[in-house]
Write a protein that holds these residues in place. Structure first.
Motif, PDB file in Angstrom:
ATOM      1  N   TYR A   1      -9.854 -10.882   3.101  1.00  0.00           N
ATOM      2  CA  TYR A   1      -8.986 -10.551   1.969  1.00  0.00           C
ATOM      3  C   TYR A   1      -7.570 -11.076   2.189  1.00  0.00           C
ATOM      4  N   TYR A   2      -7.055 -10.906   3.411  1.00  0.00           N
ATOM      5  CA  TYR A   2      -5.680 -11.317   3.668  1.00  0.00           C
ATOM      6  C   TYR A   2      -5.524 -12.828   3.845  1.00  0.00           C
TER       7      TYR A   2
ATOM      8  N   SER B   1      -0.750  -0.435  -4.363  1.00  0.00           N
ATOM      9  CA  SER B   1       0.491  -0.749  -5.035  1.00  0.00           C
ATOM     10  C   SER B   1       0.784   0.150  -6.237  1.00  0.00           C
TER      11      SER B   1
ATOM     12  N   THR C   1      -6.558  -4.711  -6.648  1.00  0.00           N
ATOM     13  CA  THR C   1      -6.869  -6.052  -6.149  1.00  0.00           C
ATOM     14  C   THR C   1      -7.518  -5.928  -4.774  1.00  0.00           C
TER      15      THR C   1
ATOM     16  N   ARG D   1       3.482 -13.577   1.897  1.00  0.00           N
ATOM     17  CA  ARG D   1       2.176 -13.924   1.317  1.00  0.00           C
ATOM     18  C   ARG D   1       2.165 -15.355   0.788  1.00  0.00           C
TER      19      ARG D   1
ATOM     20  N   SER E   1       0.817  -1.203   0.000  1.00  0.00           N
ATOM     21  CA  SER E   1       0.000   0.000   0.000  1.00  0.00           C
ATOM     22  C   SER E   1       0.852   1.254   0.000  1.00  0.00           C
TER      23      SER E   1
HETATM   24  N1  GLN Z   1      -2.633  -3.183  -0.371  1.00  0.00           N
HETATM   25  C1  GLN Z   1      -3.304  -4.385  -0.748  1.00  0.00           C
HETATM   26  C2  GLN Z   1      -2.370  -5.552  -0.684  1.00  0.00           C
HETATM   27  O1  GLN Z   1      -1.281  -5.358  -0.265  1.00  0.00           O
HETATM   28  C3  GLN Z   1      -3.922  -4.238  -2.080  1.00  0.00           C
HETATM   29  C4  GLN Z   1      -2.991  -4.434  -3.206  1.00  0.00           C
HETATM   30  C5  GLN Z   1      -3.644  -4.285  -4.543  1.00  0.00           C
HETATM   31  O2  GLN Z   1      -4.791  -3.835  -4.674  1.00  0.00           O
HETATM   32  N2  GLN Z   1      -2.926  -4.719  -5.540  1.00  0.00           N
HETATM   33  O3  GLN Z   1      -2.687  -6.645  -1.019  1.00  0.00           O
END
Ligand code: GLN
Length: 452
Positions: free
Chosen positions: A283-284, A127, A148, A334, A104
């Motif tokens: 999301y994460y 990003s 994303t 990730r 971010s």
């Molecule tokens: N900041 C979010 C992430 O780190 C969104 C990244 C994005 O939208 N590509 O996953």
């Protein structure tokens, strides 16, 4: 003029990873010649654009901000790249981003951080931070991004420009280096709403090369941006976004926008979307899960970097050495998180639960859009934070995406538009306008009304 501007300011801002000066001038001359010959050209012919370095470009390097793709020259253009060219847009170069669009702030780029033109000590968002900084610093009138989990809207908000995430599937992913395939959505940046709509229209629409591309007509975004009125429109304020953890100056400008909308004839009501609170954790899990699968292709065999290929290592060792050297810390985090969440025995507890939350979020949107035409919230809880402040604290970094992620999980259209400067730091604040799936034109209509 834009190339001169790049030469003048990009040393300090570092929005670009690659500037294609000769190719840009050549293309601009070709368009001039066509115009002189009386050829009918589209509205954006000859307009420069900065292109996020996650889109493949056959005449320029494509790195996705990663060392593992250093030196990679794709053999083909992304659909969006091809459509930019077809529309006569002049690609100035490729812009910086967090590695594989994960972040971010652009601090996760392997090629250095981009600086916010409003305050060089602060982040330009991420990003797509190179793209936001390029437009905010007048190095380009337009740029591309991918969103994303907020990566267009959050950088737009913290650099004081317009950024739009179209409906998922409305803009092609073909040739976009994949992060999380069920979420990745290309979209435009511009300094005003109409410019964003023109770029949106130029590159959107069905693509046979992308299996998740939708078949519907592109929503009438340019017409909506020209119209720009909200009289009689029902606007819902998302109750869950605001209060604790939000900067006072952000909330004050948000309140101003609410009052402005009312004065323009909109009916503003509060709407509760209780599942939005769980969007960030869902999301994460989902984004890293998909990334762990997508990034398996970077094995040192097919693209870019290869480490340890000296005859003393096995193929497996070369892959491991390449990935160890080529991926940055956030990408590794990730991949590990995603691999864990997808592993047997944990799949239902993590990935499965996150997918259920995703359904609940889509239902919250559906219920809300029975009551109102659009939903609004601040785009980000705070203005641009100082470079380095959250670099070692992934949880703090992830909070930048709090308000943007629900629209990704449900696939909705959402835009961020500037709504003034925060009193305490004088930095730009963004207003987010969310519309139903394929309601992209509504985002532009409301955004344009506020701009007037
Ligand atoms: N900041 C979010 C992430 O780190 C969104 C990244 C994005 O939208 N590509 O996953």
């Amino acid at each position: 003029a834009h190339l001169d501007r790049i030469a003048e300011v990009d040393g300090e801002i570092h929005a670009f990873l690659h500037v294609a000066a000769d190719a840009a001038l050549e293309q601009a001359s070709a368009i001039d010649a066509k115009r002189a010959a009386g050829e009918r050209l589209g509205p954006l012919a000859g307009v420069p654009v900065a292109h996020k370095d996650v889109f493949t470009t056959k005449d320029m390097p494509t790195t996705a901000g990663s060392k593992i793709l250093e030196g990679y020259r794709p053999p083909y253009d992304a659909t969006i790249t091809a459509r930019l060219r077809e529309a006569g847009l002049v690609i100035l170069g490729k812009t910086n981003l967090d590695e594989f669009a994960m972040g971010s702030s652009t601090e996760n780029s392997a090629y250095g951080t981009t600086h916010n033109p409003w305050d060089l000590g602060r982040i330009p968002g991420g990003s797509s931070g190179g793209s936001s900084a390029a437009v905010a610093s007048y190095q380009a009138p337009l740029s591309t991004g991918t969103d994303t989990g907020g990566s267009i809207r959050q950088p737009a908000a913290v650099t004081g420009i317009v950024g739009m995430k179209p409906t998922y599937g409305g803009s092609s992913r073909y040739g976009v280096i994949a992060f999380a395939s069920s979420l990745d959505t290309p979209g435009p940046f511009a300094r005003n709403v109409l410019d964003a709509a023109l770029l949106h229209e130029a590159f959107s629409g069905h693509d046979v090369m992308d299996t998740t591309s939708i078949h519907s007509e592109v929503p009438p975004v340019v017409e909506a941006a020209r119209r720009g009125d909200v009289s009689g429109l029902r606007v819902g304020v998302v109750k869950e976004f605001g209060g604790e953890g939000y900067q006072a100056g952000v909330l004050a400008r948000f309140q101003d926008s609410v009052e402005l909308l009312e004065s323009l004839g909109a009916k503003v009501v509060e709407v509760s979307c209780p599942s939005f609170t769980y969007a960030l954790p869902a999301y994460y899990l989902i984004a890293p899960s998909e990334c762990s699968s997508n990034l398996a292709r970077f094995d040192g065999m097919r693209y870019g970097l290869r480490v340890g290929d000296d005859g003393t290592h096995s193929a497996e060792e070369v892959m491991a050495l390449t990935r160890a050297a080529g991926f940055g810390a956030e990408v590794k985090r990730r991949i590990m998180l995603g691999t864990y969440a997808l592993s047997s025995g944990y799949y239902d507890a993590y990935y499965g639960s996150a997918q259920k939350v995703r359904t609940l979020i889509a239902r919250d949107f559906e219920a809300a859009f029975h009551q109102v035409d659009v939903l609004i919230s601040p785009t980000t809880p705070t203005t641009a934070f100082p470079i380095g402040e959250r670099a070692d604290d992934p949880m703090a970094m992830y909070l930048a995406d709090l308000c943007t992620i629900p629209a990704n999980l449900a696939g909705n259209a959402a835009i961020s538009v500037p709504c003034g400067l925060a009193d305490e730091d004088g930095l730009p604040v963004g207003l987010q306008i969310m519309a139903p799936v394929l309601g992209d034109d509504r985002c532009y209509r409301v955004a344009a009304a506020l701009e007037k």
